[in-house]
Write an enzyme that holds these catalytic residues in place. Structure first.
Site, short mmCIF file in Angstrom:
data_model
loop_
_atom_site.label_atom_id
_atom_site.label_comp_id
_atom_site.label_asym_id
_atom_site.label_seq_id
_atom_site.Cartn_x
_atom_site.Cartn_y
_atom_site.Cartn_z
N HIS A 1 0.86 -1.19 0.00
CA HIS A 1 0.00 0.00 0.00
C HIS A 1 0.89 1.24 0.00
O HIS A 1 2.12 1.15 0.18
CB HIS A 1 -0.94 0.01 1.21
CG HIS A 1 -0.23 0.06 2.53
ND1 HIS A 1 0.42 1.18 3.00
CD2 HIS A 1 -0.08 -0.88 3.50
CE1 HIS A 1 0.94 0.93 4.18
NE2 HIS A 1 0.66 -0.31 4.51
N SER B 1 2.52 -5.00 6.96
CA SER B 1 2.08 -4.75 5.58
C SER B 1 3.22 -5.06 4.61
O SER B 1 4.33 -4.55 4.78
CB SER B 1 1.65 -3.30 5.40
OG SER B 1 0.54 -3.01 6.20
N ASP C 1 -2.65 -19.13 12.73
CA ASP C 1 -1.49 -19.62 13.47
C ASP C 1 -1.52 -19.08 14.90
O ASP C 1 -1.46 -17.86 15.13
CB ASP C 1 -0.20 -19.18 12.77
CG ASP C 1 1.00 -20.01 13.18
OD1 ASP C 1 1.33 -20.00 14.39
OD2 ASP C 1 1.61 -20.64 12.32
#
Length: 437
Positions: free
Chosen positions: A244, A386, A371
């Protein structure tokens, strides 16, 4: 009379539905990409609604097999399957009523791309193009009056100031220096707003506070933070990260990159994510010895640039093939993430929803962290993760981009092919494709 009225209402309602349906279809046609990339060995299915249709140019038939699937006689939808047979550029024509050309579409058949998956925490230092206006304010002049010259000249928060009197701006200090050299003379300021350049004339005001000449703006020229490397391409030496854009913290504006660097980082602590409060990785990055590469572009789909020395991170890592969106399935996958010191670990996730996308978009899929180790350490997806690559069936299929604020175990991912387009790794990539947001 009431029956006639009801009948008219039904007709109008039906016409309205038809109008809306075709308005959406026309919008889809307007946004239809001018180039579609397909990996040899893969295929792509396109759906076009009447009165539009696709037609293959004759000389392109040795590059792509073009199969029309329309088994329903009354169906308004034509389905086209594209199966590449050779590398190269095939040409399609999008037509209205099968007669009038609306758009030319290139089908770019490329060989399988192999990337080294990332997962490493990186420090990101980004210098803006010019300076970014983050606020405007009034100036108390030496004459005792207040002025706001920048605002009066039409300069807005989120604008980038590129030049003053034809001189390219280096940083915030450079702006102060130029204004004090020019003093109270009218100056020409070149600004960039939404990728469009404007010229504005402003007269600086001498501030009573420090006797310096000012425009009545607060600016930012750099930013820094922690993110995650997504991939490295051994052939082009290019990298992609974050998935992003880097935006300004005050304005939310995408920061135009003039230059910048990615630096090897170490995670020092974790602020766990909770419902309504996204967590964060906190890290450290230091000197020039740990600089990995230069940032060349900050886009809506991540940051991209060139690696200086691939032996610092990638000499022991194996490259993996990419998986296009047609290969991505809901179900099990895993991400690579660095949430402790400088070690990259594999964590299991589940892809719970996929979006079919013909044009680049950041929210391509929804993933859930399954997980227990990662949930215990971070609470799920946190800021700084990210860019963590998503891998399914031995292929890199995307990257983590955003976390759900109300559920940190869930987040969005972007298809890897959109990041490859932004990195300009696909050959013959048409820039118009990636500009349609």
């Amino acid at each position: 009379m009431s029956k006639m009225s009801s009948c008219k209402k039904l007709i109008y309602f039906t016409m309205l539905l038809i109008f809306l349906a075709y308005s959406i279809q026309v919008l889809n046609i307007v946004r239809f990409p001018s180039q579609i990339d397909i990996i040899k060995g893969d295929s792509k299915n396109l759906s076009i609604f009447f009165p539009f249709s696709l037609e293959m140019v004759e000389e392109s038939k040795d590059i792509v097999r073009f199969i029309t699937n329309n088994n329903e006689r009354l169906s308004l939808k034509n389905s086209y399957n594209l199966e590449p047979t050779n590398n190269g550029i095939a040409k399609l024509k999008l037509k209205f009523f099968g007669i009038f050309p609306v758009r030319n579409v290139k089908v770019n058949v490329v060989s399988q791309t192999y990337l080294v998956p990332g997962g490493e925490a990186i420090g990101v230092k980004l210098n803006t193009k010019g300076v970014l206006v983050v606020s405007t304010s009034e100036i108390l002049s030496v004459d005792g009056k207040t002025y706001n010259p920048a605002k009066n000249a039409g300069i807005k928060v989120g604008d980038s100031i590129i030049m003053i009197n034809g001189v390219k701006i280096k940083d915030a200090d450079h702006v102060i220096q130029l204004l004090n050299d020019i003093k109270s003379n009218k100056v020409k300021i070149e600004i960039e707003r939404n990728n469009t350049k404007y010229i504005s004339e402003v007269t600086p005001v001498k501030s009573k506070q420090d006797n310096s000449y000012r425009l009545g703006i607060w600016v930012r020229d750099k930013t820094a933070g922690i993110g995650t490397l997504t991939f490295y391409d051994p052939n082009s030496k290019k990298f992609g990260a974050l998935g992003h854009a880097i935006t300004d913290v005050d304005t939310g504006t995408l920061m135009k990159a003039e230059n910048g660097e990615i630096i090897k980082a170490k995670v020092s602590s974790i602020e766990q994510g909770r419902k309504g409060s996204p967590g964060e990785l906190k890290g450290m990055f230091f000197g020039t010895d740990d600089v990995l590469g230069k940032i060349e572009n900050n886009t809506a789909f991540g940051i991209y640039g060139t690696i200086y020395d691939d032996t610092k991170l990638f000499n022991k890592k194996q490259a993996l093939p990419i998986g296009t969106q047609s290969e991505v399935k809901t179900g099990k996958a895993y991400i690579l993430a660095n949430v402790e010191n400088d070690s990259v670990t594999k964590y299991e996730v589940e892809i719970i929803k996929l979006e079919k996308q013909l044009i680049p978009q950041s929210k391509s899929m929804i993933i859930r962290i399954t997980d227990e180790r990662l949930k215990k350490k971070t609470g799920g997806i946190v800021q700084g993760m990210s860019g963590s690559p998503i891998i399914q069936n031995g292929k890199i299929i995307g990257a983590v981009t955003h976390v759900f604020v109300n559920d940190p175990t869930k987040g969005y991912g972007i298809y890897i092919e959109w990041m490859l387009k932004e990195a300009r790794i696909y050959a013959n990539n048409n820039s118009e494709f990636a500009e349609v947001k």
